[in-house]
Design an enzyme around this catalytic site. Structure first.
Site, PDB file in Angstrom:
ATOM      1  N   ARG A   1     -33.663   8.069 -45.610  1.00 52.18           N
ATOM      2  CA  ARG A   1     -33.549   8.647 -43.932  1.00 52.18           C
ATOM      3  C   ARG A   1     -33.076   7.488 -43.587  1.00 52.18           C
ATOM      4  O   ARG A   1     -33.562   6.170 -43.460  1.00 52.18           O
ATOM      5  CB  ARG A   1     -33.975   9.436 -43.773  1.00 52.18           C
ATOM      6  CG  ARG A   1     -34.678  10.634 -43.712  1.00 52.18           C
ATOM      7  CD  ARG A   1     -36.391  11.591 -42.729  1.00 52.18           C
ATOM      8  NE  ARG A   1     -36.004  12.673 -43.836  1.00 52.18           N
ATOM      9  CZ  ARG A   1     -35.442  14.067 -43.006  1.00 52.18           C
ATOM     10  NH1 ARG A   1     -34.418  13.360 -41.840  1.00 52.18           N
ATOM     11  NH2 ARG A   1     -35.916  15.263 -43.183  1.00 52.18           N
TER      12      ARG A   1
ATOM     13  N   THR B   1     -36.208  18.252 -44.395  1.00 52.94           N
ATOM     14  CA  THR B   1     -34.984  18.914 -44.163  1.00 52.94           C
ATOM     15  C   THR B   1     -35.330  20.066 -44.213  1.00 52.94           C
ATOM     16  O   THR B   1     -35.067  21.179 -44.924  1.00 52.94           O
ATOM     17  CB  THR B   1     -33.877  18.420 -45.721  1.00 52.94           C
ATOM     18  OG1 THR B   1     -34.088  17.086 -45.982  1.00 52.94           O
ATOM     19  CG2 THR B   1     -32.814  18.647 -45.343  1.00 52.94           C
TER      20      THR B   1
ATOM     21  N   GLU C   1     -31.186  10.603 -51.872  1.00 53.08           N
ATOM     22  CA  GLU C   1     -31.121  11.607 -51.443  1.00 53.08           C
ATOM     23  C   GLU C   1     -30.478  11.230 -50.283  1.00 53.08           C
ATOM     24  O   GLU C   1     -31.533  10.194 -49.770  1.00 53.08           O
ATOM     25  CB  GLU C   1     -32.837  12.903 -50.907  1.00 53.08           C
ATOM     26  CG  GLU C   1     -32.707  13.464 -51.723  1.00 53.08           C
ATOM     27  CD  GLU C   1     -34.228  14.933 -51.662  1.00 53.08           C
ATOM     28  OE1 GLU C   1     -34.634  14.055 -50.809  1.00 53.08           O
ATOM     29  OE2 GLU C   1     -34.952  14.665 -52.365  1.00 53.08           O
TER      30      GLU C   1
ATOM     31  N   ASN D   1     -40.563  13.704 -56.088  1.00 56.21           N
ATOM     32  CA  ASN D   1     -40.283  13.293 -54.451  1.00 56.21           C
ATOM     33  C   ASN D   1     -41.266  12.499 -54.282  1.00 56.21           C
ATOM     34  O   ASN D   1     -42.717  13.070 -53.827  1.00 56.21           O
ATOM     35  CB  ASN D   1     -39.799  14.398 -53.576  1.00 56.21           C
ATOM     36  CG  ASN D   1     -39.294  13.232 -52.876  1.00 56.21           C
ATOM     37  OD1 ASN D   1     -39.866  12.738 -51.578  1.00 56.21           O
ATOM     38  ND2 ASN D   1     -38.706  14.778 -52.155  1.00 56.21           N
TER      39      ASN D   1
ATOM     40  N   HIS E   1     -43.618  10.708 -49.913  1.00 55.88           N
ATOM     41  CA  HIS E   1     -44.736  11.202 -48.575  1.00 55.88           C
ATOM     42  C   HIS E   1     -45.661   9.647 -49.211  1.00 55.88           C
ATOM     43  O   HIS E   1     -46.200   9.767 -48.164  1.00 55.88           O
ATOM     44  CB  HIS E   1     -45.112  12.095 -48.561  1.00 55.88           C
ATOM     45  CG  HIS E   1     -44.837  12.402 -47.482  1.00 55.88           C
ATOM     46  ND1 HIS E   1     -43.518  12.605 -46.620  1.00 55.88           N
ATOM     47  CD2 HIS E   1     -43.672  14.006 -48.583  1.00 55.88           C
ATOM     48  CE1 HIS E   1     -42.701  13.465 -45.788  1.00 55.88           C
ATOM     49  NE2 HIS E   1     -42.765  14.314 -46.742  1.00 55.88           N
TER      50      HIS E   1
ATOM     51  N   ARG F   1     -37.535   6.668 -42.114  1.00 55.85           N
ATOM     52  CA  ARG F   1     -39.056   6.442 -41.107  1.00 55.85           C
ATOM     53  C   ARG F   1     -40.382   6.706 -42.667  1.00 55.85           C
ATOM     54  O   ARG F   1     -41.219   6.859 -42.632  1.00 55.85           O
ATOM     55  CB  ARG F   1     -39.118   8.046 -41.184  1.00 55.85           C
ATOM     56  CG  ARG F   1     -39.373   9.173 -41.971  1.00 55.85           C
ATOM     57  CD  ARG F   1     -38.940  10.481 -41.175  1.00 55.85           C
ATOM     58  NE  ARG F   1     -38.282  11.162 -39.873  1.00 55.85           N
ATOM     59  CZ  ARG F   1     -37.990  12.262 -39.933  1.00 55.85           C
ATOM     60  NH1 ARG F   1     -38.533  13.532 -40.403  1.00 55.85           N
ATOM     61  NH2 ARG F   1     -36.815  12.972 -39.283  1.00 55.85           N
ATOM     62  N   HIS F   2     -39.922   6.542 -44.056  1.00 56.80           N
ATOM     63  CA  HIS F   2     -40.879   7.410 -45.339  1.00 56.80           C
ATOM     64  C   HIS F   2     -39.887   5.312 -45.999  1.00 56.80           C
ATOM     65  O   HIS F   2     -40.716   4.677 -46.107  1.00 56.80           O
ATOM     66  CB  HIS F   2     -41.479   8.216 -45.824  1.00 56.80           C
ATOM     67  CG  HIS F   2     -40.495   9.094 -45.835  1.00 56.80           C
ATOM     68  ND1 HIS F   2     -39.271   9.346 -46.805  1.00 56.80           N
ATOM     69  CD2 HIS F   2     -39.442  10.281 -45.164  1.00 56.80           C
ATOM     70  CE1 HIS F   2     -38.084   9.924 -46.119  1.00 56.80           C
ATOM     71  NE2 HIS F   2     -39.365  11.492 -45.608  1.00 56.80           N
TER      72      HIS F   2
ATOM     73  N   HIS G   1     -35.920  10.550 -50.844  1.00 54.61           N
ATOM     74  CA  HIS G   1     -35.106   9.920 -49.666  1.00 54.61           C
ATOM     75  C   HIS G   1     -34.839   8.813 -48.213  1.00 54.61           C
ATOM     76  O   HIS G   1     -35.338   8.650 -48.204  1.00 54.61           O
ATOM     77  CB  HIS G   1     -34.978  11.640 -48.850  1.00 54.61           C
ATOM     78  CG  HIS G   1     -33.892  12.066 -47.925  1.00 54.61           C
ATOM     79  ND1 HIS G   1     -34.470  12.857 -46.378  1.00 54.61           N
ATOM     80  CD2 HIS G   1     -33.005  11.401 -47.495  1.00 54.61           C
ATOM     81  CE1 HIS G   1     -33.678  13.466 -46.259  1.00 54.61           C
ATOM     82  NE2 HIS G   1     -32.994  12.197 -46.414  1.00 54.61           N
TER      83      HIS G   1
ATOM     84  N   GLU H   1     -28.282  21.763 -55.501  1.00 57.22           N
ATOM     85  CA  GLU H   1     -29.680  22.286 -55.307  1.00 57.22           C
ATOM     86  C   GLU H   1     -30.164  23.458 -53.701  1.00 57.22           C
ATOM     87  O   GLU H   1     -29.789  23.358 -52.982  1.00 57.22           O
ATOM     88  CB  GLU H   1     -30.582  20.660 -54.734  1.00 57.22           C
ATOM     89  CG  GLU H   1     -32.122  21.026 -55.154  1.00 57.22           C
ATOM     90  CD  GLU H   1     -32.974  20.124 -54.281  1.00 57.22           C
ATOM     91  OE1 GLU H   1     -32.163  18.847 -55.302  1.00 57.22           O
ATOM     92  OE2 GLU H   1     -34.381  19.915 -54.404  1.00 57.22           O
TER      93      GLU H   1
ATOM     94  N   HIS I   1     -37.864  22.363 -52.128  1.00 57.20           N
ATOM     95  CA  HIS I   1     -38.671  22.015 -51.036  1.00 57.20           C
ATOM     96  C   HIS I   1     -39.367  23.149 -50.588  1.00 57.20           C
ATOM     97  O   HIS I   1     -39.440  24.004 -51.331  1.00 57.20           O
ATOM     98  CB  HIS I   1     -37.675  22.399 -49.722  1.00 57.20           C
ATOM     99  CG  HIS I   1     -37.909  22.020 -48.735  1.00 57.20           C
ATOM    100  ND1 HIS I   1     -38.374  22.452 -47.650  1.00 57.20           N
ATOM    101  CD2 HIS I   1     -37.649  20.627 -47.603  1.00 57.20           C
ATOM    102  CE1 HIS I   1     -38.752  21.306 -46.078  1.00 57.20           C
ATOM    103  NE2 HIS I   1     -37.730  19.953 -47.227  1.00 57.20           N
TER     104      HIS I   1
ATOM    105  N   HIS J   1     -44.127  16.705 -51.745  1.00 55.15           N
ATOM    106  CA  HIS J   1     -44.635  17.013 -50.261  1.00 55.15           C
ATOM    107  C   HIS J   1     -46.614  17.331 -50.751  1.00 55.15           C
ATOM    108  O   HIS J   1     -47.690  17.044 -50.774  1.00 55.15           O
ATOM    109  CB  HIS J   1     -44.956  17.561 -48.610  1.00 55.15           C
ATOM    110  CG  HIS J   1     -45.207  17.204 -47.882  1.00 55.15           C
ATOM    111  ND1 HIS J   1     -46.670  18.467 -47.669  1.00 55.15           N
ATOM    112  CD2 HIS J   1     -45.907  16.744 -46.897  1.00 55.15           C
ATOM    113  CE1 HIS J   1     -47.090  18.164 -46.996  1.00 55.15           C
ATOM    114  NE2 HIS J   1     -47.099  16.663 -46.693  1.00 55.15           N
TER     115      HIS J   1
HETATM  116  N1  PXP Z   1     -35.294  18.930 -52.520  1.00 62.88           N
HETATM  117  C1  PXP Z   1     -34.580  17.937 -51.393  1.00 62.88           C
HETATM  118  C2  PXP Z   1     -33.375  17.483 -51.457  1.00 62.88           C
HETATM  119  C3  PXP Z   1     -35.410  17.328 -49.956  1.00 62.88           C
HETATM  120  O1  PXP Z   1     -35.079  16.860 -49.342  1.00 62.88           O
HETATM  121  C4  PXP Z   1     -36.727  17.567 -50.416  1.00 62.88           C
HETATM  122  C5  PXP Z   1     -37.719  16.805 -49.280  1.00 62.88           C
HETATM  123  O2  PXP Z   1     -37.313  15.954 -48.555  1.00 62.88           O
HETATM  124  C6  PXP Z   1     -37.420  18.085 -51.746  1.00 62.88           C
HETATM  125  C7  PXP Z   1     -36.234  18.562 -52.308  1.00 62.88           C
HETATM  126  C8  PXP Z   1     -39.533  18.065 -51.672  1.00 62.88           C
HETATM  127  O3  PXP Z   1     -39.557  19.238 -50.756  1.00 62.88           O
HETATM  128  P1  PXP Z   1     -41.006  18.414 -50.938  1.00 62.88           P
HETATM  129  O4  PXP Z   1     -41.417  17.633 -50.267  1.00 62.88           O
HETATM  130  O5  PXP Z   1     -41.413  20.148 -49.745  1.00 62.88           O
HETATM  131  O6  PXP Z   1     -41.012  19.427 -51.810  1.00 62.88           O
END
Ligand code: PXP
Length: 249
Positions: free
Chosen positions: A50, A106, A75, A12, A15, A54-55, A48, A156, A199, A222
């Site tokens: 949003r 999230t 996402e 992902n 960030h 924001r990102h 994602h 997920e 997550h 992240h």
């Molecule tokens: N999966 C989903 C559905 C998410 O919303 C996120 C965060 O955007 C992630 C995975 C990744 O989470 P993290 O950034 O905490 O690794």
């Protein structure tokens, strides 16, 4: 490129855009990070979009669709605007997530059971357009059954509570959350759903989740982007890949 014995790593890159947007310019470029992640062994890229942008922004999604050789997992919240954007781009996968403006990330899984009718109608055109529809949910049997009934192909599982318990040193809650994730991954798989998880995962928390045989994909952002500050993105991803593969073996 990685895809080993079936456990995929989705990176992902939200960030990278967070850092870019802190100054409002063009760098660091999330698309450049995504291409580097591909080379480092990511099997897919997650972003994602949003509601408040924001990102990741609309132009990022457009550029990712053009630039990527691996699948994009898009996402989004279940809004009309996002459905239109997804239908325009037709990414490989669409992951429906809950979204509240005031949250930092999230925070929970989607409430599918209460919104079953609406969500069934909402995802139908996305499926018809060829997107794999994934629903981001808590490890909760009621929600998994509802996700199955509305026609999602993928769930997920939200690993946030497990990761938070680990970070807090609350080993009893960590064990309880892991038990739920283990049981619900098996339950969802038996229903015929493909199971993903993500997550909050880090080097310290990834292995018990990667070891769950029903889990086919982990989405991690992240921590990897943060770790890239210290060791660079390619080694940060390579280490995650190594830990995942070791846990799987
Ligand atoms: N999966 C989903 C559905 C998410 O919303 C996120 C965060 O955007 C992630 C995975 C990744 O989470 P993290 O950034 O905490 O690794």
């Amino acid at each position: 490129m990685a895809a080993t014995d079936g456990l995929r790593l989705g990176v992902n890159i939200d960030h990278v855009a967070t850092v870019r947007n802190a100054r409002g310019g063009a760098v660091p470029d999330p698309v450049r990070a995504a291409k580097l992640a591909e080379e480092a062994g990511a099997d897919g890229i997650t972003a994602h979009l949003r509601e408040d942008r924001r990102h990741i922004g609309d132009a990022d999604i457009e550029a990712l669709m053009e630039a990527l050789s691996v699948p994009l997992n898009f996402e989004m919240a279940a809004t009309e605007e996002m459905q239109k954007i997804a239908l325009r781009h037709r990414p490989h996968a669409v992951c429906i997530v809950p979204e509240k403006r005031e949250e930092r990330t999230t925070e929970g899984g989607l409430e599918v059971a209460r919104e079953e009718n609406h969500l069934a109608h909402y995802i139908a055109p996305l499926r018809d357009a060829g997107c794999r529809v994934s629903i981001f949910i808590a490890a909760d049997q009621r929600q998994i059954e509802a996700a199955h009934r509305i026609g999602a192909q993928v769930i997920e599982l939200h690993t946030g509570a497990y990761c938070d318990a680990h970070a807090d040193g609350d080993m009893a809650t960590r064990a309880a959350e892991l038990e739920k994730l283990t049981a619900m991954a098996a339950f969802a798989h038996d229903l015929g759903l493909e199971v993903h998880a993500g997550h909050g995962l880090t080097y310290d928390t990834v292995q018990p989740i990667a070891a769950l045989p029903e889990v086919m994909e982990l989405n991690i952002g992240h921590f990897l982007i943060g770790e890239a500050i210290f060791r660079g993105l390619t080694p940060a991803i390579a280490e995650m890949r190594r830990l995942m593969d070791a846990a799987r073996a």
